[in-house]
Design a protein around this motif. Structure first.
Motif, short mmCIF file in Angstrom:
data_model
loop_
_atom_site.label_atom_id
_atom_site.label_comp_id
_atom_site.label_asym_id
_atom_site.label_seq_id
_atom_site.Cartn_x
_atom_site.Cartn_y
_atom_site.Cartn_z
N TYR A 26 12.43 -15.72 15.16
CA TYR A 26 11.51 -15.46 14.06
C TYR A 26 12.20 -15.88 12.77
CZ TYR A 26 8.53 -13.15 10.70
OH TYR A 26 7.70 -12.89 9.64
N GLY A 27 11.64 -16.86 12.11
CA GLY A 27 12.29 -17.38 10.91
C GLY A 27 13.63 -17.99 11.31
N THR A 28 14.68 -17.56 10.65
CA THR A 28 16.02 -18.07 10.95
C THR A 28 16.81 -17.13 11.85
OG1 THR A 28 16.92 -17.04 8.96
CG2 THR A 28 16.13 -19.31 8.75
N LYS A 29 16.16 -16.11 12.38
CA LYS A 29 16.85 -15.08 13.16
C LYS A 29 16.42 -15.12 14.62
CE LYS A 29 18.06 -10.28 12.61
NZ LYS A 29 19.46 -10.54 12.70
N SER A 30 17.37 -14.84 15.50
CA SER A 30 17.09 -14.74 16.94
C SER A 30 17.24 -13.30 17.40
CB SER A 30 18.04 -15.63 17.74
OG SER A 30 17.78 -16.98 17.47
N PHE A 31 16.33 -12.89 18.27
CA PHE A 31 16.31 -11.55 18.82
C PHE A 31 16.39 -11.64 20.34
CE2 PHE A 31 14.03 -11.58 14.87
CZ PHE A 31 14.39 -10.40 14.23
N ALA A 32 16.93 -10.61 20.96
CA ALA A 32 16.88 -10.45 22.41
C ALA A 32 15.86 -9.36 22.68
CB ALA A 32 18.24 -10.07 22.96
N ILE A 33 14.84 -9.67 23.48
CA ILE A 33 13.81 -8.69 23.82
C ILE A 33 13.95 -8.34 25.30
CG2 ILE A 33 11.35 -8.21 23.94
CD1 ILE A 33 10.97 -9.96 21.52
N PHE A 34 14.06 -7.06 25.57
CA PHE A 34 14.31 -6.55 26.91
C PHE A 34 13.07 -5.84 27.44
CE2 PHE A 34 18.16 -6.66 24.47
CZ PHE A 34 19.09 -7.18 25.34
N ARG A 35 12.87 -5.91 28.75
CA ARG A 35 11.79 -5.17 29.41
C ARG A 35 12.39 -4.45 30.61
NH1 ARG A 35 6.85 -8.04 32.55
NH2 ARG A 35 5.77 -6.16 33.29
N THR A 36 12.16 -3.14 30.67
CA THR A 36 12.70 -2.34 31.76
C THR A 36 11.72 -2.30 32.94
OG1 THR A 36 11.71 -0.27 31.03
CG2 THR A 36 13.87 -0.84 30.08
N ALA A 37 12.19 -1.75 34.05
CA ALA A 37 11.34 -1.58 35.24
C ALA A 37 10.14 -0.69 34.93
CB ALA A 37 12.15 -1.00 36.39
N GLU A 38 10.28 0.19 33.94
CA GLU A 38 9.21 1.10 33.55
C GLU A 38 8.29 0.50 32.49
OE1 GLU A 38 12.81 2.68 35.02
OE2 GLU A 38 12.59 1.96 32.98
N ASP A 39 8.44 -0.79 32.21
CA ASP A 39 7.65 -1.51 31.21
C ASP A 39 7.88 -1.04 29.79
OD1 ASP A 39 6.43 -3.61 32.53
OD2 ASP A 39 4.75 -2.40 33.20
N ARG A 40 9.05 -0.55 29.50
CA ARG A 40 9.43 -0.25 28.12
C ARG A 40 10.13 -1.47 27.57
NH1 ARG A 40 10.63 5.34 26.30
NH2 ARG A 40 10.55 4.07 24.42
N CYS A 41 9.90 -1.76 26.30
CA CYS A 41 10.51 -2.93 25.68
C CYS A 41 11.43 -2.51 24.54
CB CYS A 41 9.44 -3.89 25.19
SG CYS A 41 8.53 -4.67 26.54
N TYR A 42 12.51 -3.26 24.38
CA TYR A 42 13.51 -3.02 23.36
C TYR A 42 13.91 -4.35 22.74
CZ TYR A 42 13.90 1.47 25.71
OH TYR A 42 13.62 2.68 26.26
N ALA A 43 14.40 -4.31 21.51
CA ALA A 43 14.85 -5.53 20.84
C ALA A 43 16.17 -5.28 20.13
CB ALA A 43 13.80 -6.02 19.85
N THR A 44 17.04 -6.29 20.21
CA THR A 44 18.32 -6.27 19.50
C THR A 44 18.54 -7.63 18.87
OG1 THR A 44 19.70 -7.13 21.33
CG2 THR A 44 19.32 -4.72 21.27
N ASP A 45 19.57 -7.72 18.04
CA ASP A 45 20.01 -9.04 17.61
C ASP A 45 20.40 -9.81 18.86
OD1 ASP A 45 19.73 -8.75 14.86
OD2 ASP A 45 21.80 -8.08 14.55
N ASP A 46 20.23 -11.12 18.82
CA ASP A 46 20.56 -11.95 19.98
C ASP A 46 22.01 -12.42 19.97
OD1 ASP A 46 19.94 -13.20 22.44
OD2 ASP A 46 19.63 -15.12 21.41
N THR A 47 22.77 -12.07 18.96
CA THR A 47 24.15 -12.53 18.84
C THR A 47 25.12 -11.40 19.14
OG1 THR A 47 23.46 -14.09 17.14
CG2 THR A 47 25.81 -13.64 17.32
N GLU A 51 31.89 -12.22 19.97
CA GLU A 51 32.21 -13.65 19.94
C GLU A 51 30.98 -14.54 19.73
OE1 GLU A 51 34.90 -15.78 20.10
OE2 GLU A 51 36.22 -14.06 19.82
N HIS A 52 29.93 -13.99 19.20
CA HIS A 52 28.76 -14.77 18.79
C HIS A 52 28.04 -15.50 19.92
CE1 HIS A 52 30.01 -13.67 14.83
NE2 HIS A 52 31.18 -14.21 15.04
N ALA A 53 28.15 -15.02 21.14
CA ALA A 53 27.38 -15.58 22.25
C ALA A 53 25.95 -15.05 22.18
CB ALA A 53 28.01 -15.19 23.58
N ARG A 54 25.03 -15.74 22.83
CA ARG A 54 23.64 -15.30 22.88
C ARG A 54 23.49 -14.19 23.92
NH1 ARG A 54 20.35 -17.50 19.63
NH2 ARG A 54 20.59 -19.64 18.94
N MET A 55 23.06 -13.01 23.46
CA MET A 55 22.87 -11.90 24.38
C MET A 55 21.76 -12.21 25.38
SD MET A 55 25.29 -10.01 23.47
CE MET A 55 25.00 -8.75 24.68
#
Length: 107
Positions: A26-47, A51-55
């Motif tokens: 989104y824009g200049t930022k990357s996010f990691a979006i997670f989905r659990t077995a229970e269909d709950r979703c979470y978001a974090t920074d993707d870095t 060591e600045h790897a993509r999560m």
């Protein structure tokens, strides 16, 4: 609680497999979006804070994401760094699901 919410339409729930993660930009930022077995979703920074790897390239198990570079892991629900070499928490973002769509509060 702040009224500075900025809910942005991110992905369809079905875009993120259960027990997995997907990158969303989104824009200049990357996010990691997670989905659990229970269909709950979470978001974090993707870095990774170590060591600045993509999560979003990491390994998901239960509520944990392991960084693909040095195997540091985080609880993606809270962002908490769980083991070295990761020692700085990931930033997390509120999510909600409406009509099969994941929204992220980027505010």
């Amino acid at each position: 609680m702040s009224n500075n919410s900025n809910w942005i339409k991110a992905l369809s729930v079905t875009d993120v497999p259960k027990n997995d993660v997907k990158r969303w930009d989104y824009g200049t930022k990357s996010f990691a979006i997670f989905r659990t077995a229970e269909d709950r979703c979470y978001a974090t920074d993707d870095t990774c804070t170590h060591e600045h790897a993509r999560m979003s390239d990491g390994f998901v198990m239960n509520h944990t994401i392991e960084c693909p570079r040095h195997a540091g892991s985080f609880d993606f629900r809270t962002g908490e760094a769980l083991n070295p070499p990761a020692c700085i928490n990931l930033k997390t973002y509120a999510t909600k699901i409406e009509d099969g769509v994941i929204y992220v509060d980027v505010g």
